[in-house]
Design a protein around this motif. Sequence first.
Motif, PDB file in Angstrom:
ATOM      1  N   GLU A 173       2.609  -3.867   6.022  1.00 40.19           N
ATOM      2  CA  GLU A 173       1.158  -3.668   6.085  1.00 40.19           C
ATOM      3  C   GLU A 173       0.409  -4.447   5.015  1.00 40.19           C
ATOM      4  O   GLU A 173      -0.791  -4.282   4.847  1.00 40.19           O
ATOM      5  CB  GLU A 173       0.844  -2.174   5.962  1.00 40.19           C
ATOM      6  CG  GLU A 173       1.424  -1.339   7.097  1.00 40.19           C
ATOM      7  CD  GLU A 173       1.067   0.129   6.960  1.00 40.19           C
ATOM      8  OE1 GLU A 173       0.357   0.477   6.007  1.00 40.19           O
ATOM      9  OE2 GLU A 173       1.490   0.917   7.814  1.00 40.19           O
ATOM     10  N   GLY A 174       1.124  -5.298   4.261  1.00 38.45           N
ATOM     11  CA  GLY A 174       0.484  -6.081   3.204  1.00 38.45           C
ATOM     12  C   GLY A 174       1.118  -5.789   1.861  1.00 38.45           C
ATOM     13  O   GLY A 174       2.187  -5.191   1.766  1.00 38.45           O
ATOM     14  N   TRP A 175       0.437  -6.188   0.783  1.00 41.42           N
ATOM     15  CA  TRP A 175       0.977  -6.010  -0.559  1.00 41.42           C
ATOM     16  C   TRP A 175       0.721  -4.593  -1.058  1.00 41.42           C
ATOM     17  O   TRP A 175      -0.366  -4.048  -0.919  1.00 41.42           O
ATOM     18  CB  TRP A 175       0.335  -7.005  -1.528  1.00 41.42           C
ATOM     19  CG  TRP A 175       0.699  -8.424  -1.218  1.00 41.42           C
ATOM     20  CD1 TRP A 175      -0.070  -9.353  -0.592  1.00 41.42           C
ATOM     21  CD2 TRP A 175       1.938  -9.068  -1.526  1.00 41.42           C
ATOM     22  NE1 TRP A 175       0.611 -10.542  -0.483  1.00 41.42           N
ATOM     23  CE2 TRP A 175       1.841 -10.397  -1.053  1.00 41.42           C
ATOM     24  CE3 TRP A 175       3.103  -8.666  -2.158  1.00 41.42           C
ATOM     25  CZ2 TRP A 175       2.874 -11.321  -1.185  1.00 41.42           C
ATOM     26  CZ3 TRP A 175       4.140  -9.577  -2.290  1.00 41.42           C
ATOM     27  CH2 TRP A 175       4.022 -10.880  -1.804  1.00 41.42           C
TER      28      TRP A 175
ATOM     29  N   HIS B  38       2.937 -14.449  -5.205  1.00 38.59           N
ATOM     30  CA  HIS B  38       1.645 -13.772  -5.061  1.00 38.59           C
ATOM     31  C   HIS B  38       1.084 -13.494  -6.450  1.00 38.59           C
ATOM     32  O   HIS B  38       1.666 -12.736  -7.226  1.00 38.59           O
ATOM     33  CB  HIS B  38       1.830 -12.461  -4.298  1.00 38.59           C
ATOM     34  CG  HIS B  38       0.552 -11.748  -4.026  1.00 38.59           C
ATOM     35  ND1 HIS B  38      -0.452 -12.284  -3.229  1.00 38.59           N
ATOM     36  CD2 HIS B  38       0.089 -10.546  -4.446  1.00 38.59           C
ATOM     37  CE1 HIS B  38      -1.457 -11.433  -3.176  1.00 38.59           C
ATOM     38  NE2 HIS B  38      -1.155 -10.377  -3.904  1.00 38.59           N
TER      39      HIS B  38
ATOM     40  N   PRO C  98       6.021  -6.615  -1.263  1.00 40.40           N
ATOM     41  CA  PRO C  98       5.593  -6.961   0.104  1.00 40.40           C
ATOM     42  C   PRO C  98       6.021  -5.884   1.097  1.00 40.40           C
ATOM     43  O   PRO C  98       7.154  -5.415   1.064  1.00 40.40           O
ATOM     44  CB  PRO C  98       6.323  -8.286   0.377  1.00 40.40           C
ATOM     45  CG  PRO C  98       7.519  -8.252  -0.518  1.00 40.40           C
ATOM     46  CD  PRO C  98       7.116  -7.466  -1.737  1.00 40.40           C
TER      47      PRO C  98
ATOM     48  N   ASP D  12      -3.354  -0.199  -2.800  1.00 41.02           N
ATOM     49  CA  ASP D  12      -3.423  -1.474  -2.080  1.00 41.02           C
ATOM     50  C   ASP D  12      -4.270  -2.486  -2.839  1.00 41.02           C
ATOM     51  O   ASP D  12      -4.737  -3.466  -2.268  1.00 41.02           O
ATOM     52  CB  ASP D  12      -3.981  -1.256  -0.666  1.00 41.02           C
ATOM     53  CG  ASP D  12      -5.385  -0.642  -0.689  1.00 41.02           C
ATOM     54  OD1 ASP D  12      -5.887  -0.345  -1.803  1.00 41.02           O
ATOM     55  OD2 ASP D  12      -5.968  -0.461   0.401  1.00 41.02           O
TER      56      ASP D  12
END
Length: 203
Positions: free
Chosen positions: A145-147, A103, A142, A168
Amino acid sequence: MTVHPFIEAEKQAGHSVKRACELLKVSRAAFYARRASTPGPRAVQDAELTEQITTVHARSNGTYGAPRSHAVLKREGTSCGRRRIARLMRAAGLAGRHRRRRHRTTIPDPHPATRPDLVLRDFRPDPTAVGTRWCGDITYIPTDEGWLYLATVIDIASRRVVGWATADHPRTELVADALRAACHQCRPAGSVIFHSVRAIHQP
C-alpha cells in the motif's frame, strides 16, 4: 523410411511439390503438416540460445537481465543481439532483479539550530544509566500500500527499544508518538536526554 525429406529437397530445388507428391503417392496436406511441425534452423538456434541464457541467469542467482546476460554470452563467444536475448528471456519467463531506488525520507537542515551534544557521542551500554539517555531515528518499510514509516526510541544504556510508532508519513508527530510511547512504557523517574539526527523530515 519417410519420403518427406526428398519432397523437401525437390521443393528447395524449385521443383513442384504437387508433382513430387503425386509421383511418390504422398498427400500434400500430410507433407505440409509435417513440415509445419518441424522446427526450422532459427527455432533450433533460439532453443539452444535459451538454454545458454538460462544457465547464465542461474549462475547469477536470478539477478541478470538482458543487458548483463548479453555481456556474459558475448564474453563467452556467443554472437547474438541484445533484443533477441530480451525476447527469449520474456518467452522463458526469466527476468533480472532491479535494485530498488533508495527512498529519501529526510533532507539536511541548511540552517539548523545549534543544540549541545549532551550525549557527547558516547553510545556505550551502561547498566547503571538505564532510563537517562535515549536515541531515535526514522526508517521506512515498503508495503503493498506504499511506504510505512517507523520511528523508534532506544535506551542507549540497555540497547532496548523502549518506544515506537508507525505512520504513512515521516512528519514530526510520528517522532512525538514514539516518544510518548516510550514515556508510557518506561515512566522515567527523572529527566531523559533524547539524541537524534539533525534533519528536516519531508512532508
